[in-house]
Design an enzyme around this catalytic site. Structure first.
Site, mmCIF file in Angstrom:
data_model
loop_
_atom_site.group_PDB
_atom_site.id
_atom_site.type_symbol
_atom_site.label_atom_id
_atom_site.label_comp_id
_atom_site.label_asym_id
_atom_site.label_seq_id
_atom_site.Cartn_x
_atom_site.Cartn_y
_atom_site.Cartn_z
ATOM 1 N N GLU A 247 14.017 1.742 19.072
ATOM 2 C CA GLU A 247 13.225 2.945 19.383
ATOM 3 C C GLU A 247 12.327 2.785 20.612
ATOM 4 O O GLU A 247 11.910 3.779 21.213
ATOM 5 C CB GLU A 247 12.377 3.364 18.171
ATOM 6 C CG GLU A 247 11.240 2.406 17.844
ATOM 7 C CD GLU A 247 10.406 2.871 16.651
ATOM 8 O OE1 GLU A 247 10.980 3.144 15.594
ATOM 9 O OE2 GLU A 247 9.168 2.945 16.800
ATOM 10 N N ASP B 38 12.607 7.294 9.989
ATOM 11 C CA ASP B 38 11.454 7.592 10.848
ATOM 12 C C ASP B 38 11.321 6.508 11.907
ATOM 13 O O ASP B 38 10.479 6.621 12.800
ATOM 14 C CB ASP B 38 10.171 7.667 10.004
ATOM 15 C CG ASP B 38 8.970 8.146 10.816
ATOM 16 O OD1 ASP B 38 9.110 9.170 11.519
ATOM 17 O OD2 ASP B 38 7.908 7.496 10.755
ATOM 18 N N ASP C 89 9.910 -6.715 -4.934
ATOM 19 C CA ASP C 89 8.842 -7.242 -4.077
ATOM 20 C C ASP C 89 8.639 -8.692 -4.444
ATOM 21 O O ASP C 89 8.784 -9.056 -5.619
ATOM 22 C CB ASP C 89 7.537 -6.438 -4.280
ATOM 23 C CG ASP C 89 6.526 -6.696 -3.176
ATOM 24 O OD1 ASP C 89 6.173 -7.876 -2.936
ATOM 25 O OD2 ASP C 89 6.084 -5.726 -2.543
ATOM 26 N N HIS D 214 9.185 8.340 14.455
ATOM 27 C CA HIS D 214 8.046 7.486 14.095
ATOM 28 C C HIS D 214 6.757 8.308 13.963
ATOM 29 O O HIS D 214 5.777 8.059 14.659
ATOM 30 C CB HIS D 214 7.873 6.354 15.112
ATOM 31 C CG HIS D 214 7.220 5.143 14.514
ATOM 32 N ND1 HIS D 214 7.614 3.861 14.784
ATOM 33 C CD2 HIS D 214 6.191 5.014 13.630
ATOM 34 C CE1 HIS D 214 6.862 3.006 14.122
ATOM 35 N NE2 HIS D 214 5.979 3.692 13.412
ATOM 36 N N ARG E 260 10.207 -0.187 9.366
ATOM 37 C CA ARG E 260 10.501 -0.662 10.718
ATOM 38 C C ARG E 260 12.013 -0.624 10.908
ATOM 39 O O ARG E 260 12.780 -0.990 10.019
ATOM 40 C CB ARG E 260 9.991 -2.096 10.937
ATOM 41 C CG ARG E 260 8.486 -2.188 11.168
ATOM 42 C CD ARG E 260 8.046 -1.557 12.500
ATOM 43 N NE ARG E 260 6.613 -1.650 12.715
ATOM 44 C CZ ARG E 260 5.720 -0.722 12.369
ATOM 45 N NH1 ARG E 260 6.111 0.395 11.777
ATOM 46 N NH2 ARG E 260 4.443 -0.893 12.636
ATOM 47 N N ARG F 298 0.827 -1.226 0.000
ATOM 48 C CA ARG F 298 0.000 0.000 0.000
ATOM 49 C C ARG F 298 0.853 1.264 0.000
ATOM 50 O O ARG F 298 0.605 2.206 -0.753
ATOM 51 C CB ARG F 298 -0.911 -0.010 1.223
ATOM 52 C CG ARG F 298 -1.910 -1.158 1.262
ATOM 53 C CD ARG F 298 -2.616 -1.181 2.608
ATOM 54 N NE ARG F 298 -3.477 -2.321 2.767
ATOM 55 C CZ ARG F 298 -3.071 -3.495 3.258
ATOM 56 N NH1 ARG F 298 -1.817 -3.673 3.614
ATOM 57 N NH2 ARG F 298 -3.932 -4.499 3.393
HETATM 58 P P1 NAI Z 1 1.785 -3.908 2.835
HETATM 59 O O1 NAI Z 1 1.592 -5.202 3.529
HETATM 60 O O2 NAI Z 1 0.672 -3.321 2.061
HETATM 61 O O3 NAI Z 1 3.040 -4.023 1.830
HETATM 62 C C1 NAI Z 1 4.247 -4.628 2.177
HETATM 63 C C2 NAI Z 1 4.878 -5.131 0.883
HETATM 64 O O4 NAI Z 1 6.181 -5.649 1.194
HETATM 65 C C3 NAI Z 1 4.088 -6.267 0.214
HETATM 66 O O5 NAI Z 1 3.871 -5.966 -1.155
HETATM 67 C C4 NAI Z 1 4.999 -7.483 0.380
HETATM 68 O O6 NAI Z 1 4.886 -8.408 -0.687
HETATM 69 C C5 NAI Z 1 6.365 -6.805 0.406
HETATM 70 N N1 NAI Z 1 7.419 -7.642 0.952
HETATM 71 C C6 NAI Z 1 7.341 -8.540 1.961
HETATM 72 N N2 NAI Z 1 8.540 -9.114 2.142
HETATM 73 C C7 NAI Z 1 9.382 -8.566 1.237
HETATM 74 C C8 NAI Z 1 10.748 -8.748 0.938
HETATM 75 N N3 NAI Z 1 11.501 -9.637 1.597
HETATM 76 N N4 NAI Z 1 11.296 -7.998 -0.040
HETATM 77 C C9 NAI Z 1 10.559 -7.101 -0.728
HETATM 78 N N5 NAI Z 1 9.242 -6.890 -0.492
HETATM 79 C C10 NAI Z 1 8.671 -7.615 0.484
HETATM 80 O O7 NAI Z 1 2.304 -2.900 3.950
HETATM 81 P P2 NAI Z 1 2.194 -1.293 3.951
HETATM 82 O O8 NAI Z 1 0.863 -0.887 4.457
HETATM 83 O O9 NAI Z 1 2.648 -0.786 2.628
HETATM 84 O O10 NAI Z 1 3.262 -0.933 5.060
HETATM 85 C C11 NAI Z 1 4.645 -1.176 4.858
HETATM 86 C C12 NAI Z 1 5.343 -1.030 6.188
HETATM 87 O O11 NAI Z 1 5.300 0.343 6.601
HETATM 88 C C13 NAI Z 1 4.659 -1.774 7.344
HETATM 89 O O12 NAI Z 1 5.110 -3.096 7.394
HETATM 90 C C14 NAI Z 1 5.057 -0.993 8.550
HETATM 91 O O13 NAI Z 1 6.206 -1.629 9.085
HETATM 92 C C15 NAI Z 1 5.436 0.381 8.002
HETATM 93 N N6 NAI Z 1 4.591 1.446 8.533
HETATM 94 C C16 NAI Z 1 5.215 2.538 9.090
HETATM 95 C C17 NAI Z 1 4.478 3.576 9.592
HETATM 96 C C18 NAI Z 1 5.133 4.796 10.179
HETATM 97 O O14 NAI Z 1 4.465 5.550 10.877
HETATM 98 N N7 NAI Z 1 6.402 5.041 9.919
HETATM 99 C C19 NAI Z 1 3.006 3.540 9.594
HETATM 100 C C20 NAI Z 1 2.455 2.384 8.907
HETATM 101 C C21 NAI Z 1 3.228 1.365 8.413
#
Ligand code: NAI
Length: 331
Positions: free
Chosen positions: A263, A258, A174, A295, A234, A154
């Site tokens: 943290e 971030d 990905d 964060h 993360r 996303r």
């Molecule tokens: P999502 O689940 O929609 O997308 C994650 C993508 O990473 C998926 O397409 C998945 O196939 C891919 N993926 C998984 N393992 C992989 C690998 N080894 N190599 C390459 N790609 C891989 O998650 P979304 O919503 O896009 O969030 C991503 C991350 O952002 C979350 O996991 C969370 O840790 C972080 N996040 C940080 C926030 C902040 O405030 N800084 C807030 C919300 C999320």
């Protein structure tokens, strides 16, 4: 129902309070984070609500279970802080907010890229001191540069599209390439190619056993000299010691974070009157080409409104016995 909210910040009271208003539930806010020691504070609750740095490891989960807790509502998307195997053994239901505002994190990522590249954070403090010199603020045009996105879910997708708008050549990696993105000109490559070709690398994959320290000494040697690394995903995706080594050698041209692997206990609190004991983090803060935010990628009105609404929906779905499968987290 009674919901005990751990790691409660003023904005949690504001946004959860607004969403839960008039629904007949009772919310108890606890500033402390969840640990095996603080779990007892939830003893008569129907559910608890946790955030990214709450400790949902085996000991905390067992302590919660002993205190009668069966439902845990995460007011975040990531669930890397939950021991899912133990949660499953104890029969705990874990619900999260899978999507609340990908735009919030994607836009913060761009804010970091732009600020780091053009030294906006340094310019801000210089100008306030009456120093209008440009030395050290030299950036590069984003237009035409190759940017590598690791994880095109996303948030990563949004980042890809925004960067396309800046005229960047966007390459991505990905496990599950997105067909629509390909039609929009995003090129999927393998990780070594992405590391080797990107002027900027931005991390948007979840933290898993596989992705822990994805950026390490070895992978950094494969990157271009002067690479900018951005992490809004993360902290533990990056081996921070390796990053410090790369910055000291001059191989890494700049870093914007971030999130930070240690943290917990540091972010979301005021430490301005105390000594930071984490030497690695303290070292990071000394580099002029490191920009850190605590964060806050998620921190927009829209995101907090959506998080609160989904958390309410998740709590009420417990009563109905019909949790949204998209929100259920399992091992
Ligand atoms: P999502 O689940 O929609 O997308 C994650 C993508 O990473 C998926 O397409 C998945 O196939 C891919 N993926 C998984 N393992 C992989 C690998 N080894 N190599 C390459 N790609 C891989 O998650 P979304 O919503 O896009 O969030 C991503 C991350 O952002 C979350 O996991 C969370 O840790 C972080 N996040 C940080 C926030 C902040 O405030 N800084 C807030 C919300 C999320």
């Amino acid at each position: 129902m009674k919901l005990v909210v751990f790691s409660a910040q003023p904005h949690d009271r504001q946004f959860l309070g607004a969403a839960f208003d008039d629904r007949g539930h009772s919310l108890v806010y606890i500033e402390a984070g969840l640990t095996s020691e603080t779990a007892a504070a939830a003893h008569d609750a129907d559910a608890i609500c946790c955030f990214v740095n709450d400790d949902l490891g085996a000991d905390s989960l067992k302590a919660l279970h002993e205190n009668g807790i069966r439902h845990i509502l995460l007011r975040c998307a990531g669930f890397n802080n939950v021991d899912l195997a133990v949660a499953g053994q104890l029969g705990l239901t874990i619900l999260r907010v899978p999507e609340y505002s990908p735009a919030a994190v994607a836009e913060h990522t761009l804010a970091l890229i732009l600020s780091l590249n053009r030294g906006i954070h340094r310019a801000w403090s210089r100008v306030r001191e009456g120093d209008f010199r440009l030395a050290g603020l030299l950036g590069f045009d984003l237009s035409g540069k190759t940017v590598g996105i690791i994880g095109t879910g996303r948030i990563g997708q949004r980042v890809c599209r925004i960067l396309k708008g800046f005229g960047c050549h966007v390459i991505a990696c990905d496990r599950q390439p997105d067909e629509q993105l390909k039609t929009e000109g995003i090129e999927y490559v393998d990780l070594p190619t992405l590391l080797g070709e990107s002027r900027i690398i931005s991390l948007h994959c979840p933290l898993t056993l596989e992705t822990r320290h994805l950026i390490n000494r070895h992978s950094l040697t494969r990157t271009r000299k002067g690479v900018l690394l951005i992490n809004t995903s993360r902290g533990a995706l990056v081996d921070t010691q390796a990053l410090v080594h790369g910055l000291k050698s001059g191989h890494v041209g700049g870093v914007a974070l971030d999130v930070y692997e240690e943290e917990t206990g540091l972010f979301f609190a005021d430490h301005s009157m105390s000594v930071i004991k984490d030497d690695v983090f303290a070292r990071l803060l000394t580099f002029p080409n490191v920009l850190i935010t605590g964060h806050q990628g998620f921190f927009t009105e829209e995101a907090l409104t959506n998080i609160a609404a989904t958390t309410l929906k998740n709590m009420e779905s417990i009563v109905l016995g019909q949790p949204d499968p998209a929100c259920v987290v399992r091992a």
